[in-house]
Design a protein around this motif. Structure first.
Motif, PDB file in Angstrom:
ATOM      1  N   LEU A   9     -39.795  44.310 -51.457  1.00 24.68           N
ATOM      2  CA  LEU A   9     -39.721  45.710 -51.865  1.00 24.68           C
ATOM      3  C   LEU A   9     -39.163  46.553 -50.708  1.00 24.68           C
ATOM      4  N   PRO A  10     -38.550  47.697 -51.005  1.00 28.14           N
ATOM      5  CA  PRO A  10     -37.798  48.421 -49.973  1.00 28.14           C
ATOM      6  C   PRO A  10     -38.639  48.969 -48.828  1.00 28.14           C
ATOM      7  N   ASN A  11     -39.794  49.550 -49.112  1.00 27.10           N
ATOM      8  CA  ASN A  11     -40.587  50.113 -48.024  1.00 27.10           C
ATOM      9  C   ASN A  11     -41.198  49.042 -47.125  1.00 27.10           C
ATOM     10  N   PRO A  12     -41.759  47.965 -47.668  1.00 27.85           N
ATOM     11  CA  PRO A  12     -42.144  46.868 -46.786  1.00 27.85           C
ATOM     12  C   PRO A  12     -40.984  46.327 -45.957  1.00 27.85           C
ATOM     13  N   ALA A  13     -39.793  46.287 -46.541  1.00 29.37           N
ATOM     14  CA  ALA A  13     -38.628  45.802 -45.791  1.00 29.37           C
ATOM     15  C   ALA A  13     -38.355  46.696 -44.589  1.00 29.37           C
ATOM     16  N   ARG A  14     -38.523  47.992 -44.737  1.00 27.46           N
ATOM     17  CA  ARG A  14     -38.290  48.919 -43.621  1.00 27.46           C
ATOM     18  C   ARG A  14     -39.198  48.588 -42.439  1.00 27.46           C
ATOM     19  N   VAL A  15     -40.469  48.349 -42.714  1.00 24.83           N
ATOM     20  CA  VAL A  15     -41.399  48.051 -41.633  1.00 24.83           C
ATOM     21  C   VAL A  15     -41.133  46.674 -41.052  1.00 24.83           C
ATOM     22  N   ILE A  17     -38.235  45.223 -40.794  1.00 22.60           N
ATOM     23  CA  ILE A  17     -37.065  45.362 -39.926  1.00 22.60           C
ATOM     24  C   ILE A  17     -37.477  46.000 -38.603  1.00 22.60           C
ATOM     25  N   ALA A  18     -38.312  47.029 -38.669  1.00 22.58           N
ATOM     26  CA  ALA A  18     -38.782  47.675 -37.439  1.00 22.58           C
ATOM     27  C   ALA A  18     -39.539  46.697 -36.556  1.00 22.58           C
ATOM     28  N   LEU A  19     -40.395  45.893 -37.150  1.00 17.26           N
ATOM     29  CA  LEU A  19     -41.131  44.883 -36.382  1.00 17.26           C
ATOM     30  C   LEU A  19     -40.176  43.909 -35.704  1.00 17.26           C
ATOM     31  N   ALA A  20     -39.168  43.467 -36.438  1.00 21.15           N
ATOM     32  CA  ALA A  20     -38.199  42.524 -35.878  1.00 21.15           C
ATOM     33  C   ALA A  20     -37.381  43.165 -34.768  1.00 21.15           C
ATOM     34  N   GLU A  21     -36.988  44.420 -34.948  1.00 19.31           N
ATOM     35  CA  GLU A  21     -36.229  45.125 -33.915  1.00 19.31           C
ATOM     36  C   GLU A  21     -37.052  45.254 -32.632  1.00 19.31           C
ATOM     37  N   LYS A  22     -38.350  45.449 -32.762  1.00 20.21           N
ATOM     38  CA  LYS A  22     -39.222  45.577 -31.594  1.00 20.21           C
ATOM     39  C   LYS A  22     -39.636  44.218 -31.041  1.00 20.21           C
ATOM     40  N   GLY A  23     -39.331  43.143 -31.776  1.00 23.30           N
ATOM     41  CA  GLY A  23     -39.680  41.795 -31.322  1.00 23.30           C
ATOM     42  C   GLY A  23     -41.158  41.503 -31.388  1.00 23.30           C
ATOM     43  N   ASP A  61     -59.149  48.047 -34.890  1.00 26.84           N
ATOM     44  CA  ASP A  61     -60.382  48.842 -34.957  1.00 26.84           C
ATOM     45  C   ASP A  61     -60.692  49.327 -36.367  1.00 26.84           C
ATOM     46  N   GLY A  62     -59.868  48.896 -37.342  1.00 26.65           N
ATOM     47  CA  GLY A  62     -60.095  49.268 -38.731  1.00 26.65           C
ATOM     48  C   GLY A  62     -59.296  50.468 -39.205  1.00 26.65           C
ATOM     49  N   THR A  63     -58.621  51.152 -38.290  1.00 23.47           N
ATOM     50  CA  THR A  63     -57.785  52.293 -38.680  1.00 23.47           C
ATOM     51  C   THR A  63     -56.650  51.832 -39.574  1.00 23.47           C
ATOM     52  N   THR A  64     -56.398  52.561 -40.660  1.00 28.81           N
ATOM     53  CA  THR A  64     -55.276  52.227 -41.535  1.00 28.81           C
ATOM     54  C   THR A  64     -54.237  53.339 -41.472  1.00 28.81           C
ATOM     55  N   ILE A  65     -52.981  52.923 -41.406  1.00 32.79           N
ATOM     56  CA  ILE A  65     -51.854  53.850 -41.332  1.00 32.79           C
ATOM     57  C   ILE A  65     -50.879  53.489 -42.441  1.00 32.79           C
ATOM     58  N   THR A  69     -42.654  55.922 -42.033  1.00 28.30           N
ATOM     59  CA  THR A  69     -42.328  56.688 -40.839  1.00 28.30           C
ATOM     60  C   THR A  69     -43.485  56.664 -39.849  1.00 28.30           C
ATOM     61  N   ALA A  70     -44.695  56.853 -40.334  1.00 31.26           N
ATOM     62  CA  ALA A  70     -45.867  56.850 -39.458  1.00 31.26           C
ATOM     63  C   ALA A  70     -46.087  55.472 -38.840  1.00 31.26           C
ATOM     64  N   ILE A  71     -45.927  54.422 -39.629  1.00 34.44           N
ATOM     65  CA  ILE A  71     -46.088  53.056 -39.115  1.00 34.44           C
ATOM     66  C   ILE A  71     -45.050  52.780 -38.041  1.00 34.44           C
ATOM     67  N   THR A  72     -43.800  53.159 -38.316  1.00 36.99           N
ATOM     68  CA  THR A  72     -42.727  52.918 -37.347  1.00 36.99           C
ATOM     69  C   THR A  72     -42.965  53.718 -36.069  1.00 36.99           C
ATOM     70  N   GLU A  73     -43.427  54.952 -36.201  1.00 30.84           N
ATOM     71  CA  GLU A  73     -43.766  55.762 -35.033  1.00 30.84           C
ATOM     72  C   GLU A  73     -44.798  55.041 -34.163  1.00 30.84           C
ATOM     73  N   TYR A  74     -45.847  54.541 -34.788  1.00 28.36           N
ATOM     74  CA  TYR A  74     -46.896  53.860 -34.032  1.00 28.36           C
ATOM     75  C   TYR A  74     -46.325  52.642 -33.301  1.00 28.36           C
ATOM     76  N   LEU A  75     -45.605  51.806 -34.026  1.00 36.08           N
ATOM     77  CA  LEU A  75     -45.057  50.586 -33.430  1.00 36.08           C
ATOM     78  C   LEU A  75     -44.077  50.910 -32.307  1.00 36.08           C
ATOM     79  N   ASP A  76     -43.253  51.944 -32.529  1.00 35.32           N
ATOM     80  CA  ASP A  76     -42.218  52.283 -31.565  1.00 35.32           C
ATOM     81  C   ASP A  76     -42.816  52.745 -30.242  1.00 35.32           C
ATOM     82  N   HIS A  77     -43.922  53.480 -30.308  1.00 36.16           N
ATOM     83  CA  HIS A  77     -44.517  54.015 -29.087  1.00 36.16           C
ATOM     84  C   HIS A  77     -45.585  53.096 -28.498  1.00 36.16           C
ATOM     85  N   MET A  78     -46.015  52.126 -29.272  1.00 40.82           N
ATOM     86  CA  MET A  78     -47.029  51.198 -28.790  1.00 40.82           C
ATOM     87  C   MET A  78     -46.411  50.026 -28.032  1.00 40.82           C
ATOM     88  N   PHE A  79     -45.179  49.676 -28.393  1.00 45.60           N
ATOM     89  CA  PHE A  79     -44.562  48.487 -27.825  1.00 45.60           C
ATOM     90  C   PHE A  79     -43.228  48.826 -27.166  1.00 45.60           C
TER      91      PHE A  79
END
Length: 206
Positions: A9-15, A17-23, A61-65, A69-79
């Motif tokens: 599905l398109p939105n899962p694909a976006r995340v 791709i972001a995960l793969a780009e960040k390695g 810690d159980g937090t859900t996001i 856009t919010a998921i990508t923001e978290y991943l981008d600044h966390m890694f």
């Protein structure tokens, strides 16, 4: 970390791709939520995201996001690694602006056309349809394609000189447009060339 999604599905694909780009794909456990079978509307998933949408990132810690856009923001600044959301205030603003245009005027438009003007996911899940509105969303998706074709006549990527979250959104939008049978007009050469180029990135080509 866990990602609740349904591959393809398109939105899962976006995340993804972001995960793969960040390695960092190997740092995530993927849990399938069977959308065609309505699993995203069951109470146990709604406790993670009341809007019944995937993907959802669940932290240790159980937090859900939710929301790509919010998921990508978290991943981008966390890694470490490539910046997908921009490093300067100007870059961040432009990337967010362009990604929202890609979301609203292409990806969401194609998705809404599919759900309203076609059989979609079937009568059990498509509990309300407005065909006239759906057809308007097809027109919006085509207009969005024309807009991005113009943007790409002046720069190599959707938000400027570098690959970003905005490119991921537009690429996913075109992929879903294919699925919904909304073809890119033949005269949109810049968009077609850009798409071929983006499709060769390791995060997408595999």
């Amino acid at each position: 970390m866990r990602i609740y999604d349904f591959e393809g599905l398109p939105n899962p694909a976006r995340v993804r791709i972001a995960l793969a780009e960040k390695g960092i794909t190997d740092k995530v456990e993927f849990i399938t939520i069977n959308v065609p079978n309505g699993e995203h509307r069951k109470p146990e998933f709604l406790t993670k995201n009341p809007t019944a949408a995937i993907p959802v990132l669940e932290l240790d810690d159980g937090t859900t996001i939710s929301e790509c856009t919010a998921i990508t923001e978290y991943l981008d600044h966390m890694f470490d690694g490539i910046s997908l959301t921009g490093k300067t205030p100007k870059q961040r603003a432009i990337i967010h602006m362009m990604q929202r245009r890609g979301e609203r005027n292409l990806l969401d438009a194609a998705v809404d056309y599919f759900h309203h003007a076609t059989p979609g996911l079937g009568p059990e899940l498509e509990t309300y349809q407005n065909r006239e509105w759906g057809e308007k969303q097809r027109e919006r998706a085509l207009s969005g394609m024309r807009y991005f074709n113009t943007v790409l006549s002046a720069q190599p990527y959707i938000a400027g000189d570098s690959f970003s979250m905005a490119d991921i959104t537009v690429f996913a939008g075109l992929a879903f447009a294919d699925f919904a049978k909304i073809d890119i007009p033949l005269d949109l050469k810049n968009l077609r060339v850009w798409r071929e180029h983006i499709a060769k990135r390791p995060s997408i080509a595999g």
